[in-house]
Design a protein around this motif. Structure first.
Motif, PDB file in Angstrom:
ATOM      1  N   PRO A   1       0.830  -1.203   0.000  1.00 50.71           N
ATOM      2  CA  PRO A   1       0.000   0.000   0.000  1.00 50.71           C
ATOM      3  C   PRO A   1       0.869   1.260   0.000  1.00 50.71           C
ATOM      4  N   GLY A   2       0.534   2.217  -0.875  1.00 49.86           N
ATOM      5  CA  GLY A   2       1.293   3.453  -1.009  1.00 49.86           C
ATOM      6  C   GLY A   2       2.436   3.366  -2.003  1.00 49.86           C
ATOM      7  N   GLU A   3       2.757   2.170  -2.441  1.00 51.84           N
ATOM      8  CA  GLU A   3       3.849   1.986  -3.402  1.00 51.84           C
ATOM      9  C   GLU A   3       3.416   2.467  -4.784  1.00 51.84           C
ATOM     10  N   VAL A   4       4.342   3.063  -5.531  1.00 54.47           N
ATOM     11  CA  VAL A   4       4.079   3.507  -6.895  1.00 54.47           C
ATOM     12  C   VAL A   4       4.529   2.404  -7.848  1.00 54.47           C
ATOM     13  N   VAL A   5       3.613   1.967  -8.709  1.00 56.84           N
ATOM     14  CA  VAL A   5       3.877   0.883  -9.654  1.00 56.84           C
ATOM     15  C   VAL A   5       3.909   1.464 -11.069  1.00 56.84           C
ATOM     16  N   LYS A   6       4.916   1.098 -11.846  1.00 55.41           N
ATOM     17  CA  LYS A   6       5.050   1.557 -13.231  1.00 55.41           C
ATOM     18  C   LYS A   6       4.396   0.535 -14.154  1.00 55.41           C
ATOM     19  N   LEU A   7       3.438   0.985 -14.973  1.00 52.03           N
ATOM     20  CA  LEU A   7       2.762   0.136 -15.950  1.00 52.03           C
ATOM     21  C   LEU A   7       3.263   0.502 -17.338  1.00 52.03           C
ATOM     22  N   THR A   8       3.625  -0.504 -18.121  1.00 51.15           N
ATOM     23  CA  THR A   8       4.087  -0.276 -19.487  1.00 51.15           C
ATOM     24  C   THR A   8       3.262  -1.131 -20.434  1.00 51.15           C
ATOM     25  N   ALA A   9       2.609  -0.494 -21.394  1.00 51.34           N
ATOM     26  CA  ALA A   9       1.851  -1.213 -22.417  1.00 51.34           C
ATOM     27  C   ALA A   9       2.767  -1.449 -23.610  1.00 51.34           C
ATOM     28  N   LYS A  10       2.894  -2.716 -24.026  1.00 47.95           N
ATOM     29  CA  LYS A  10       3.749  -3.075 -25.159  1.00 47.95           C
ATOM     30  C   LYS A  10       2.896  -3.794 -26.196  1.00 47.95           C
ATOM     31  N   PRO A  11       2.429  -3.073 -27.214  1.00 48.27           N
ATOM     32  CA  PRO A  11       1.573  -3.701 -28.217  1.00 48.27           C
ATOM     33  C   PRO A  11       2.321  -4.741 -29.046  1.00 48.27           C
TER      34      PRO A  11
ATOM     35  N   SER B   1      -7.691   2.355 -19.255  1.00 48.92           N
ATOM     36  CA  SER B   1      -9.038   2.541 -18.712  1.00 48.92           C
ATOM     37  C   SER B   1      -9.144   1.760 -17.408  1.00 48.92           C
ATOM     38  N   GLY B   2     -10.160   2.089 -16.639  1.00 49.09           N
ATOM     39  CA  GLY B   2     -10.356   1.451 -15.344  1.00 49.09           C
ATOM     40  C   GLY B   2      -9.950   2.387 -14.224  1.00 49.09           C
ATOM     41  N   ALA B   3      -9.177   1.867 -13.262  1.00 49.41           N
ATOM     42  CA  ALA B   3      -8.761   2.655 -12.105  1.00 49.41           C
ATOM     43  C   ALA B   3      -7.747   3.728 -12.472  1.00 49.41           C
ATOM     44  N   PHE B   4      -7.159   3.640 -13.661  1.00 43.92           N
ATOM     45  CA  PHE B   4      -6.240   4.662 -14.166  1.00 43.92           C
ATOM     46  C   PHE B   4      -6.640   4.968 -15.595  1.00 43.92           C
ATOM     47  N   THR B   5      -6.743   6.247 -15.945  1.00 44.10           N
ATOM     48  CA  THR B   5      -7.092   6.625 -17.310  1.00 44.10           C
ATOM     49  C   THR B   5      -6.040   7.586 -17.858  1.00 44.10           C
ATOM     50  N   GLY B   6      -5.983   7.658 -19.163  1.00 49.46           N
ATOM     51  CA  GLY B   6      -5.029   8.539 -19.835  1.00 49.46           C
ATOM     52  C   GLY B   6      -4.271   7.764 -20.889  1.00 49.46           C
ATOM     53  N   ASN B   7      -3.388   8.454 -21.594  1.00 49.42           N
ATOM     54  CA  ASN B   7      -2.629   7.785 -22.656  1.00 49.42           C
ATOM     55  C   ASN B   7      -1.124   7.881 -22.446  1.00 49.42           C
TER      56      ASN B   7
ATOM     57  N   SER C   1      -6.875  -1.522 -17.535  1.00 48.70           N
ATOM     58  CA  SER C   1      -6.781  -2.158 -18.852  1.00 48.70           C
ATOM     59  C   SER C   1      -5.981  -1.277 -19.795  1.00 48.70           C
ATOM     60  N   ALA C   2      -5.086  -1.893 -20.558  1.00 51.24           N
ATOM     61  CA  ALA C   2      -4.388  -1.211 -21.643  1.00 51.24           C
ATOM     62  C   ALA C   2      -5.185  -1.481 -22.908  1.00 51.24           C
ATOM     63  N   ASN C   3      -5.571  -0.438 -23.611  1.00 55.41           N
ATOM     64  CA  ASN C   3      -6.394  -0.573 -24.811  1.00 55.41           C
ATOM     65  C   ASN C   3      -5.533  -0.386 -26.054  1.00 55.41           C
ATOM     66  N   PHE C   4      -5.715  -1.288 -27.028  1.00 52.82           N
ATOM     67  CA  PHE C   4      -4.919  -1.302 -28.243  1.00 52.82           C
ATOM     68  C   PHE C   4      -5.840  -1.234 -29.460  1.00 52.82           C
ATOM     69  N   ALA C   5      -5.280  -0.795 -30.592  1.00 51.38           N
ATOM     70  CA  ALA C   5      -6.002  -0.776 -31.866  1.00 51.38           C
ATOM     71  C   ALA C   5      -5.073  -1.306 -32.949  1.00 51.38           C
TER      72      ALA C   5
ATOM     73  N   PRO D   1       5.105   4.811 -20.451  1.00 55.83           N
ATOM     74  CA  PRO D   1       4.541   4.093 -19.305  1.00 55.83           C
ATOM     75  C   PRO D   1       3.792   5.032 -18.354  1.00 55.83           C
ATOM     76  N   ALA D   2       3.022   4.425 -17.458  1.00 49.72           N
ATOM     77  CA  ALA D   2       2.222   5.174 -16.494  1.00 49.72           C
ATOM     78  C   ALA D   2       2.592   4.724 -15.083  1.00 49.72           C
ATOM     79  N   CYS D   3       2.431   5.612 -14.123  1.00 47.61           N
ATOM     80  CA  CYS D   3       2.697   5.290 -12.717  1.00 47.61           C
ATOM     81  C   CYS D   3       1.397   5.347 -11.933  1.00 47.61           C
ATOM     82  N   VAL D   4       1.139   4.300 -11.141  1.00 46.25           N
ATOM     83  CA  VAL D   4      -0.091   4.176 -10.360  1.00 46.25           C
ATOM     84  C   VAL D   4       0.291   3.953  -8.902  1.00 46.25           C
ATOM     85  N   THR D   5      -0.348   4.701  -7.997  1.00 44.25           N
ATOM     86  CA  THR D   5      -0.120   4.510  -6.568  1.00 44.25           C
ATOM     87  C   THR D   5      -1.050   3.427  -6.060  1.00 44.25           C
ATOM     88  N   MET D   6      -0.484   2.408  -5.423  1.00 45.36           N
ATOM     89  CA  MET D   6      -1.262   1.275  -4.926  1.00 45.36           C
ATOM     90  C   MET D   6      -1.794   1.594  -3.528  1.00 45.36           C
ATOM     91  N   ASN D   7      -3.048   2.060  -3.468  1.00 41.95           N
ATOM     92  CA  ASN D   7      -3.690   2.290  -2.182  1.00 41.95           C
ATOM     93  C   ASN D   7      -4.847   1.326  -1.957  1.00 41.95           C
TER      94      ASN D   7
END
Length: 96
Positions: free
Chosen positions: A24-34, A44-50, A65-69, A53-59
């Motif tokens: 809890p409180g840790e920052v997690v880096k998410l990387t989408a690799k198509p 989408s979901g608990a974190f939105t934007g484009n 979800s990473a969305n691809f086209a 990579p993205a950083c999410v705080t785990m509280n």
């Protein structure tokens, strides 16, 4: 993504290996690799934007979800010389 360290994935992308527990409180880096032929759109979901990579705080537990086209390309055809023949057709070329 859960605070107990279990991650779920779906879609045409990959996740990178992480440590077994997100505290809890840790920052997690998410990387989408198509995959080849696909592009990353957004999160989408608990974190939105484009941002990738993205950083999410785990509280708490989070579902992200990473969305691809599929890649699309426009094809332009012309004659050379201009009176040298006919060029029928049109549309979009999809990468597969």
């Amino acid at each position: 993504m859960r605070t107990d360290g279990k991650a779920f994935r779906s879609g045409l992308g990959r996740e990178t290996a992480r440590q077994s527990t997100d505290l809890p409180g840790e920052v997690v880096k998410l990387t989408a690799k198509p995959e080849i032929g696909w592009c990353f759109l957004d999160w989408s979901g608990a974190f939105t934007g484009n941002t990738n990579p993205a950083c999410v705080t785990m509280n708490n537990d989070k579902m992200v979800s990473a969305n691809f086209a599929i890649n699309q390309y426009v094809v332009v055809i012309s004659r050379n010389p201009q009176n040298g023949g006919v060029v029928p057709g049109g549309g979009k070329l999809l990468s597969r």
